[in-house]
Structure formats: C-alpha cells, structure tokens
Design a protein around this motif. Structure first.
Motif, PDB file in Angstrom:
ATOM      1  N   PRO A 101       0.796  -1.241   0.000  1.00 52.65           N
ATOM      2  CA  PRO A 101       0.000   0.000   0.000  1.00 52.65           C
ATOM      3  C   PRO A 101       0.827   1.290   0.000  1.00 52.65           C
ATOM      4  CG  PRO A 101      -0.624  -1.474   1.837  1.00 52.65           C
ATOM      5  CD  PRO A 101       0.620  -2.033   1.241  1.00 52.65           C
ATOM      6  N   LEU A 102       2.022   1.256   0.582  1.00 52.20           N
ATOM      7  CA  LEU A 102       2.750   2.519   0.783  1.00 52.20           C
ATOM      8  C   LEU A 102       3.377   3.074  -0.496  1.00 52.20           C
ATOM      9  CD1 LEU A 102       3.847   4.604   2.834  1.00 52.20           C
ATOM     10  CD2 LEU A 102       5.854   3.140   3.127  1.00 52.20           C
ATOM     11  N   VAL A 103       3.284   4.389  -0.663  1.00 49.04           N
ATOM     12  CA  VAL A 103       4.095   5.109  -1.654  1.00 49.04           C
ATOM     13  C   VAL A 103       4.720   6.301  -0.920  1.00 49.04           C
ATOM     14  CG1 VAL A 103       4.086   6.516  -3.752  1.00 49.04           C
ATOM     15  CG2 VAL A 103       2.710   4.454  -3.668  1.00 49.04           C
ATOM     16  N   GLU A 104       6.061   6.370  -0.937  1.00 53.17           N
ATOM     17  CA  GLU A 104       6.740   7.527  -0.345  1.00 53.17           C
ATOM     18  C   GLU A 104       6.849   8.593  -1.428  1.00 53.17           C
ATOM     19  OE1 GLU A 104      10.143   6.163   2.784  1.00 53.17           O
ATOM     20  OE2 GLU A 104      10.585   5.767   0.716  1.00 53.17           O
ATOM     21  N   LYS A 153      -3.225   3.693  -3.433  1.00 55.64           N
ATOM     22  CA  LYS A 153      -2.111   3.582  -2.495  1.00 55.64           C
ATOM     23  C   LYS A 153      -2.266   4.563  -1.336  1.00 55.64           C
ATOM     24  CE  LYS A 153      -0.135   0.428  -4.903  1.00 55.64           C
ATOM     25  NZ  LYS A 153      -0.276  -0.944  -4.451  1.00 55.64           N
ATOM     26  N   SER A 154      -1.455   4.357  -0.300  1.00 57.67           N
ATOM     27  CA  SER A 154      -1.431   5.263   0.852  1.00 57.67           C
ATOM     28  C   SER A 154      -0.135   6.069   0.793  1.00 57.67           C
ATOM     29  CB  SER A 154      -1.453   4.455   2.159  1.00 57.67           C
ATOM     30  OG  SER A 154      -2.583   3.626   2.171  1.00 57.67           O
ATOM     31  N   PRO A 155      -0.215   7.306   0.267  1.00 49.73           N
ATOM     32  CA  PRO A 155       1.017   8.087   0.143  1.00 49.73           C
ATOM     33  C   PRO A 155       1.422   8.757   1.448  1.00 49.73           C
ATOM     34  CG  PRO A 155      -0.847   9.261  -0.844  1.00 49.73           C
ATOM     35  CD  PRO A 155      -1.397   7.967  -0.329  1.00 49.73           C
ATOM     36  N   ILE A 156       2.732   8.855   1.665  1.00 47.09           N
ATOM     37  CA  ILE A 156       3.239   9.735   2.717  1.00 47.09           C
ATOM     38  C   ILE A 156       4.258  10.670   2.060  1.00 47.09           C
ATOM     39  CG2 ILE A 156       2.866   8.130   4.644  1.00 47.09           C
ATOM     40  CD1 ILE A 156       5.907   7.559   4.583  1.00 47.09           C
ATOM     41  N   PHE A 189      15.512   7.867   2.093  1.00 51.08           N
ATOM     42  CA  PHE A 189      14.225   8.463   2.516  1.00 51.08           C
ATOM     43  C   PHE A 189      13.802   7.900   3.872  1.00 51.08           C
ATOM     44  CE2 PHE A 189      14.306   7.586  -2.171  1.00 51.08           C
ATOM     45  CZ  PHE A 189      14.988   8.745  -2.469  1.00 51.08           C
ATOM     46  N   PHE A 190      12.569   7.400   3.983  1.00 57.54           N
ATOM     47  CA  PHE A 190      12.148   6.860   5.282  1.00 57.54           C
ATOM     48  C   PHE A 190      12.391   5.343   5.341  1.00 57.54           C
ATOM     49  CE2 PHE A 190       8.182   5.038   7.378  1.00 57.54           C
ATOM     50  CZ  PHE A 190       8.792   4.917   8.618  1.00 57.54           C
TER      51      PHE A 190
END
Ligand code: CAA
Ligand code: NAD
Length: 295
Positions: A161-164, A188-191, A199-200
C-alpha cells in the motif's frame, strides 16, 4: 491519510495519462497498477524483452483474477489495453506524469531525466522511483526541478500500500499535490517525506540488510535466519528471500548509496553476500538464482 486527501483535493493537474520508464520489476508493477485502477499508461524500455516480460506479468496477474471469478474477461482485456508498451520516446508526449524506474544508478537516472525534460511539454510532472538516491542530486540535472519529486513504490507494487513521495528542496507544492493525487488514484497510501539517502523506509531497511549480511559473513546460515524471521518473529519474508525479491543488483547499488550516506549504520563486511552475488550476477528471482534457486 487525512492530510493526503486534503492535499489531493487541491491538485489542479489532471492525470489523464501516465508513463513509466523501465519495464522491470517495478516499472511493470506500476504499469499494471495504473491500468488496473483506470489510468492509461505508456511503459517505455530500451529492450523489447523487458517490455514482453512486463506485459506477460500483467497478463498473468489479471488472468489469475479472471480464473478466480474476481474479474470478467472483458475487464481484463480492457485493463491490458490501457498499457502501451513502447521503445519509442515519442509515445511519452501525452503523459501528464512520468515515473522513472530504470536502474539504481545516479548517472543513468540523471541522463534519462534530463533527456525527458528536454523533449516533453512544459508542466509534465516528473518523478523517480529511486530507492535511495537523493532527489536533490537527481534534480541537479533538470532545468525545472520544481516539477520533479520522488515517487517511491514498494515491491510487489500491486500488493504494497505505501508510496513515499519525496519532496526535494525545489519541488513545488503543485507537483507534490499532483503526485499525491495520482498515488491515491492508484489505491495507495502516500506519505510525503523529506529528502535524504534512503528516505524513510530504506533508511530503516538497508541497515537491517547490512546487519544480516554481516551475520552471514560471521557464519550464520541465511536460510535459518529466514526461518526464524518468518516462522518465529512473524515477518512475511526473511532478509535473504526479500533480497532475492528486491533484486541483488538493485540491493547492491542501494547499499552503496546508503553506506556513503550513513557509514555508521551500514555494518559493511568484506565479502558480504550482496557484493559477492552481485559480482557473480546472481541477481535473485529476476534471473532465478540468488540466495536461493528458482524454477
Ligand atoms: N506480485 C503481485 N501480486 C502478488 C505477488 C507479486 N509478486 N506476490 C503475491 N501476490 C499476491 C497474490 O497473487 C495474492 O493475490 P490475491 O489476494 O488477489 O489472491 C496476494 O498477493 C496474497 O498472496 P500470498 O497469500 O501468496 O502472500 P501473502 O498474503 O503472504 O503476502 C506479500 C504477499 C504482501 C507480498 C507479503 O509476502 C509481503 O508483505 N512481503 C514483504 C514484501 C516487502 O517487504 N516488500 C518491500 C521490499 S523493499 C522495497 O520495495 C523498497 C526498495 O526500494 C528496495
Ligand atoms: P529492474 O532491473 O527489474 O528493471 C530496470 C529496467 O530498466 C530494465 O528493464 C531496463 O531495461 C530498463 N532500463 C534501463 N535503462 C533504461 C532507459 N534509459 N530507458 C528505459 N528503460 C531503461 O529494476 P527494478 O527493480 O524495476 O528497479 C527500478 C528502479 O526502482 C530502481 O531505481 C530501484 O532502486 C527502484 N526500486 C526497486 C524496488 C525493488 O524491490 N526492486 C523497490 C522500489 C524501488
């Protein structure tokens, strides 16, 4: 999440068509996800074989959905038709957003991005799926760094799910908002994160890989480490298997960037398995041999 949605509402760039450069593990996944969620995408590579593999993977994933009764055949065909594989730069002209997903090498990426910028209409949003390379370093190759940021997906793209979204020093809010918007469109779930090597996520993940490699050099059995992490610690994949999934060549390049950025965290050992396998061209699942062998 709440913040991302608010940003997306203010995005005034309409993403009608996307493009991805590189039809490898990540480019293929990004193309699949974009088409699946309804945004047509051009997938460009320099090798026909890579395009064939990318399209083959998308067909396989969609075919599995049809087989399980989760998708009608017509939807499968319509989704596939939203991916346009190409070797031709001219096909990128109509994309509102481009995700660069070529090899993890700053010089190659800078050349590819500069070339793209020169030949595209003004206002096209440019992004890089780099795992570790600073966005500001890549932006040095661009005349309009305000239109550029990181868009870092995770592997496998359809499942993670994550997109940085990485904001460079010169990235505009307009660019960030457009990319947040596209990430949400992809389900997606962007941060949004600041720029630094890794990055993170990879600031956390690559020191873990480095610690694992050092253990192996000291005599640990990689398959036993995987078993403990998977069966007892409860992670979906142990580090050796995950390195095979990521690609040992990619992991090798990422390790170099992270070791330059954070030498104190990257416990580098001589003859670590990632370096040894990279030199032996044992790249993991992509060429069927890494820590493990694959059929
Ligand atoms: N591509 C697409 N879909 C995949 C897939 C793949 N490679 N692998 C599995 N799937 C799909 C399956 O088809 C299945 O689909 P349905 O739900 O439609 O049936 C679904 O995922 C579940 O499959 P499984 O039951 O086999 O697997 P799972 O539920 O145990 O989870 C997973 C699969 C989510 C990928 C899990 O194994 C996982 O989380 N693995 C860790 C992945 C990870 O850490 N990725 C990060 C890598 S590092 C990175 O990406 C950053 C970088 O810059 C290097
Ligand atoms: P890959 O080796 O699977 O694919 C790279 C593709 O880029 C190849 O098909 C190659 O032919 C193509 N290519 C090379 N030069 C090109 C050019 N000038 N124009 C168009 N295509 C070109 O690599 P990958 O794993 O998909 O990684 C791509 C990028 O995504 C890297 O920056 C990597 O760090 C990043 N990334 C990888 C992962 C992962 O787990 N593999 C996860 C997140 C981000």
């Amino acid at each position: 999440k709440g913040k991302a949605r608010k940003l997306a509402k203010h995005s005034d760039v309409e993403i009608k068509q996307a493009a991805v450069l590189g039809a490898g593990i990540m480019g293929g996944g990004i193309a699949y996800q974009s088409a699946y969620k309804g945004t047509p995408i051009v997938m460009k590579d320099i090798q026909q074989d890579a395009l064939d593999l990318g399209m083959g993977e998308a067909s396989k994933l969609l075919g599995a959905k049809v087989k399980r009764g989760h998708m009608p055949m017509e939807k499968m065909l319509a989704t596939l038709s939203k991916i346009k594989p190409t070797l031709n730069d001219a096909d990128l002209q109509n994309a509102n957003i481009i995700v660069e997903a070529v090899v993890e090498n700053p010089k190659v990426k800078q050349a590819v991005l500069a070339d793209l910028e020169k030949n595209l209409p003004e206002g096209t949003v440019l992004t890089s799926n780099t795992s570790t390379i600073c966005i500001d370093l890549l932006a040095e190759a661009l005349d309009k760094p305000e239109n550029f940021c990181g868009m870092h997906f995770f592997n496998p793209v359809p499942k993670m799910p994550l997109v940085e979204i990485i904001r460079g020093a010169k990235t505009s809010d307009k660019t960030i908002n457009a990319v947040v918007d596209y990430a949400l469109k992809l389900g997606k779930s962007p941060i949004v994160v600041n720029d630094c090597p890794g990055f993170f996520v990879n600031r956390v993940l690559f020191p873990y890989f480095a610690g694992f490699s050092k253990l192996v050099v000291e005599g640990a059995n990689f398959a036993k480490v995987d078993k403990v992490m998977e069966n007892v610690f409860g992670w979906p994949m142990g580090p050796a298997y995950l390195l095979d999934v990521v690609g040992i060549d990619t992991a090798y390049h990422c390790t170099g960037v992270m070791a330059d950025g954070f030498p104190e965290r990257m416990a580098r050992a001589e003859k670590d398995p990632v370096t040894v396998f990279a030199n032996e061209k044992r790249f993991g699942q992509k060429n069927k041999a890494g820590f493990y062998k694959y059929e």
